[in-house]
Write a protein that holds these residues in place. Sequence first.
Motif, PDB file in Angstrom:
ATOM      1  N   LEU A 155       0.684  -1.414   0.018  1.00  0.00           N
ATOM      2  CA  LEU A 155      -0.198   0.033   0.046  1.00  0.00           C
ATOM      3  C   LEU A 155       0.697   1.371  -0.034  1.00  0.00           C
TER       4      LEU A 155
ATOM      5  N   THR B   9       2.505   4.373  -1.821  1.00  0.00           N
ATOM      6  CA  THR B   9       2.319   5.327  -3.110  1.00  0.00           C
ATOM      7  C   THR B   9       3.812   5.629  -3.486  1.00  0.00           C
TER       8      THR B   9
ATOM      9  N   ILE C 218      -0.257   2.894  -6.474  1.00  0.00           N
ATOM     10  CA  ILE C 218      -0.152   2.492  -4.812  1.00  0.00           C
ATOM     11  C   ILE C 218       0.147   0.879  -5.131  1.00  0.00           C
TER      12      ILE C 218
ATOM     13  N   LEU D 181      -8.653   1.871  -4.472  1.00  0.00           N
ATOM     14  CA  LEU D 181      -7.788   1.380  -3.468  1.00  0.00           C
ATOM     15  C   LEU D 181      -8.741   0.793  -2.416  1.00  0.00           C
TER      16      LEU D 181
END
Length: 229
Positions: free
Chosen positions: A74, A76, A97, A213
């Motif tokens: 997770l 970025t 991501i 996401l």
Amino acid sequence: MNSNLLSSILSQTATTDLNVIDASISKTDYIAIDLSKANPDLNSFDISSSKAWEDYINQYLKQHNKQVAFGGYLETRNLYNRSSYFSAQAETEQRNIHLGLDLWCPANTSVLACFEGKVHSFKNNTNFGDYGPTIILEHCLDNQVFYTLYGHLSEASIANIKIGDIIAQGETIASLGEALVNGDYAPHLHFQIIIDMQNKLGDYPGVCSLNDLEFYKTNTINPNEILGL
């Protein structure tokens, strides 16, 4: 299947003895690494160059006297900006991501099956910045089916396997590829735990946009916890 349910099942198996790369490398020789856009170190070299990445990773490992750098679930990242495969006009649609765990170590390092299972599918994903050779295994624990993805492999890794091949836990299934074949990255394993493959074969998104996401949070599991890192 609910991601919390699978997380609970897998957490019961979580151990430092679970490995997805060469088991002779002790977990004490692993070190976390931050490759997010917040890391100022990444402004000091050309992030579009796989060679520059490899130099950065190697220097990081040497500096800390470790063999494997890991992280990225997770996270970025800006490194995907180099490839049109991940680009989008709207910022919330930009795929940046990261949905798996990366383990950065030399090409040809052995890749191991995290759980017993069978070969679900495999493919050479040849887009610039993609996985390159990829293997996906199917598993069943407590009657719950899930999948593990192993990306950035050598071409030889998918030369002699077949869908349905039975795989033992800890079995060597592949080796890491060089930049020339692995999507043009410094050598590393992308390891991802997936609940629903959504009818995909030999491929599954390893990077998502902000817009998507929340879905991927429910369809993937944090590998760090399972591997005891």
